[in-house]
Design a protein around this motif. Sequence first.
Motif, short mmCIF file in Angstrom:
data_model
loop_
_atom_site.label_atom_id
_atom_site.label_comp_id
_atom_site.label_asym_id
_atom_site.label_seq_id
_atom_site.Cartn_x
_atom_site.Cartn_y
_atom_site.Cartn_z
N ILE A 148 31.85 25.80 45.21
CA ILE A 148 31.06 26.24 44.07
C ILE A 148 29.63 26.40 44.57
O ILE A 148 29.04 25.46 45.10
N ASN A 149 29.11 27.61 44.43
CA ASN A 149 27.74 27.90 44.86
C ASN A 149 26.93 28.30 43.63
O ASN A 149 27.30 29.22 42.91
N SER A 164 40.98 18.65 34.06
CA SER A 164 39.95 19.10 35.00
C SER A 164 40.07 18.39 36.35
O SER A 164 39.85 19.00 37.39
N THR A 165 40.46 17.13 36.34
CA THR A 165 40.63 16.39 37.59
C THR A 165 41.80 16.97 38.39
O THR A 165 41.75 17.03 39.62
N ARG A 166 42.84 17.43 37.71
CA ARG A 166 43.97 18.08 38.39
C ARG A 166 43.57 19.47 38.89
O ARG A 166 43.86 19.84 40.03
N LEU A 167 42.87 20.24 38.07
CA LEU A 167 42.54 21.62 38.43
C LEU A 167 41.45 21.73 39.49
O LEU A 167 41.39 22.73 40.20
N ILE A 168 40.59 20.72 39.61
CA ILE A 168 39.51 20.79 40.61
C ILE A 168 40.08 20.91 42.02
O ILE A 168 39.42 21.43 42.92
N LYS A 169 41.32 20.47 42.21
CA LYS A 169 41.97 20.57 43.53
C LYS A 169 42.16 22.01 43.98
O LYS A 169 42.31 22.28 45.16
N GLU A 216 32.21 25.93 32.53
CA GLU A 216 33.39 25.07 32.77
C GLU A 216 34.67 25.78 32.35
O GLU A 216 35.67 25.76 33.09
N GLU A 217 34.64 26.38 31.19
CA GLU A 217 35.85 27.05 30.69
C GLU A 217 36.27 28.18 31.62
O GLU A 217 37.45 28.30 31.96
N PHE A 224 25.84 22.25 34.19
CA PHE A 224 27.13 22.39 34.86
C PHE A 224 27.09 21.71 36.23
O PHE A 224 28.03 21.02 36.62
N GLU A 225 25.99 21.89 36.95
CA GLU A 225 25.84 21.26 38.26
C GLU A 225 25.97 19.74 38.15
O GLU A 225 26.64 19.10 38.96
N THR A 226 25.37 19.17 37.14
CA THR A 226 25.46 17.73 36.92
C THR A 226 26.89 17.32 36.56
O THR A 226 27.40 16.31 37.05
N ARG A 227 27.55 18.10 35.74
CA ARG A 227 28.92 17.78 35.30
C ARG A 227 29.95 17.90 36.42
O ARG A 227 30.95 17.19 36.42
N ILE A 228 29.74 18.83 37.33
CA ILE A 228 30.74 19.10 38.36
C ILE A 228 30.58 18.17 39.57
O ILE A 228 31.52 17.96 40.34
#
Length: 122
Positions: free
Chosen positions: A20-21, A10-15, A100-101, A43-47
């Motif tokens: 995100i709205n 997830s750290t790689r893919l967030i790039k 997330e998925e 999800f808002e807290t996780r992202i």
Amino acid sequence: MPHWPSKTVSTRLIKYIKSINLAYNPFHPNPTNPRHVRGIREFETRINIDRFKKSNPALKITSDVHNRVWEGEGGTVHVTYADSSTLNLTKFQGKAEEIEEEVFRKAEDVEWEYEQEGKTIE
């Protein structure tokens, strides 16, 4: 079964995500699903965490927490990716893991397209 995506993935893919709205009404009663926006809020807290901010400082996360009532309870998640493609989850009433998925699977597709074209996100 381990949670997908892992922290490393997830750290790689967030790039590959530009923005995100999120929009939801946490006050609107839904008698059939009283936790109808819990997934979006979680999800808002996780992202919105430091490792994602460090990995992608350009990522813009916005939230529209409101008290408007609209047809079909739930919330919306709108994601824009590095290749300008989008993901829209409307009237969403599921779990944070489902968001997330969806978000990271699409980011994985964008990463693959970048690799095929010889592009880098850096």
